[in-house]
Design an enzyme around this catalytic site. Structure first.
Site, PDB file in Angstrom:
ATOM      1  N   MET A  80      -9.871 -14.621  13.167  1.00 23.35           N
ATOM      2  CA  MET A  80      -9.052 -13.578  12.581  1.00 23.35           C
ATOM      3  C   MET A  80      -8.682 -12.582  13.676  1.00 23.35           C
ATOM      4  O   MET A  80      -9.513 -11.781  14.083  1.00 23.35           O
ATOM      5  CB  MET A  80      -9.822 -12.911  11.448  1.00 23.35           C
ATOM      6  CG  MET A  80      -9.361 -11.534  11.091  1.00 23.35           C
ATOM      7  SD  MET A  80     -10.201 -10.754   9.716  1.00 23.35           S
ATOM      8  CE  MET A  80     -11.859 -10.597  10.295  1.00 23.35           C
ATOM      9  N   PRO A  81      -7.465 -12.632  14.191  1.00 24.06           N
ATOM     10  CA  PRO A  81      -7.035 -11.676  15.209  1.00 24.06           C
ATOM     11  C   PRO A  81      -6.893 -10.265  14.620  1.00 24.06           C
ATOM     12  O   PRO A  81      -6.402 -10.088  13.508  1.00 24.06           O
ATOM     13  CB  PRO A  81      -5.675 -12.199  15.648  1.00 24.06           C
ATOM     14  CG  PRO A  81      -5.626 -13.614  15.205  1.00 24.06           C
ATOM     15  CD  PRO A  81      -6.479 -13.688  13.994  1.00 24.06           C
ATOM     16  N   ILE A  82      -7.343  -9.305  15.394  1.00 24.26           N
ATOM     17  CA  ILE A  82      -7.176  -7.887  15.044  1.00 24.26           C
ATOM     18  C   ILE A  82      -6.431  -7.224  16.193  1.00 24.26           C
ATOM     19  O   ILE A  82      -6.835  -7.335  17.349  1.00 24.26           O
ATOM     20  CB  ILE A  82      -8.532  -7.193  14.825  1.00 24.26           C
ATOM     21  CG1 ILE A  82      -9.288  -7.871  13.688  1.00 24.26           C
ATOM     22  CG2 ILE A  82      -8.333  -5.708  14.544  1.00 24.26           C
ATOM     23  CD1 ILE A  82     -10.711  -7.390  13.525  1.00 24.26           C
TER      24      ILE A  82
END
Length: 52
Positions: free
Chosen positions: A1-3
């Site tokens: 999950m990229p932030i």
């Protein structure tokens, strides 16, 4: 999950921020091979006095 964290000067047009978030979301999803709904963007707006 990229932030992704985006820091901007306060007072940006909310419509422009939405476009920016959409564009960054698409780019991250494409290049990280993840669904767009897994990309999380955090936009922080800062007072002008915090920039030099």
């Amino acid at each position: 999950m990229p932030i992704v964290n985006i820091d901007l000067r306060e007072g940006q047009d909310p419509k422009q921020i939405k476009v920016l978030v959409a564009d960054v979301t698409q780019a991250i999803a494409k290049n990280a091979a993840v669904p767009e709904e897994r990309v999380h963007i955090i936009v922080n707006e800062h007072d002008e006095e915090h920039f030099s």
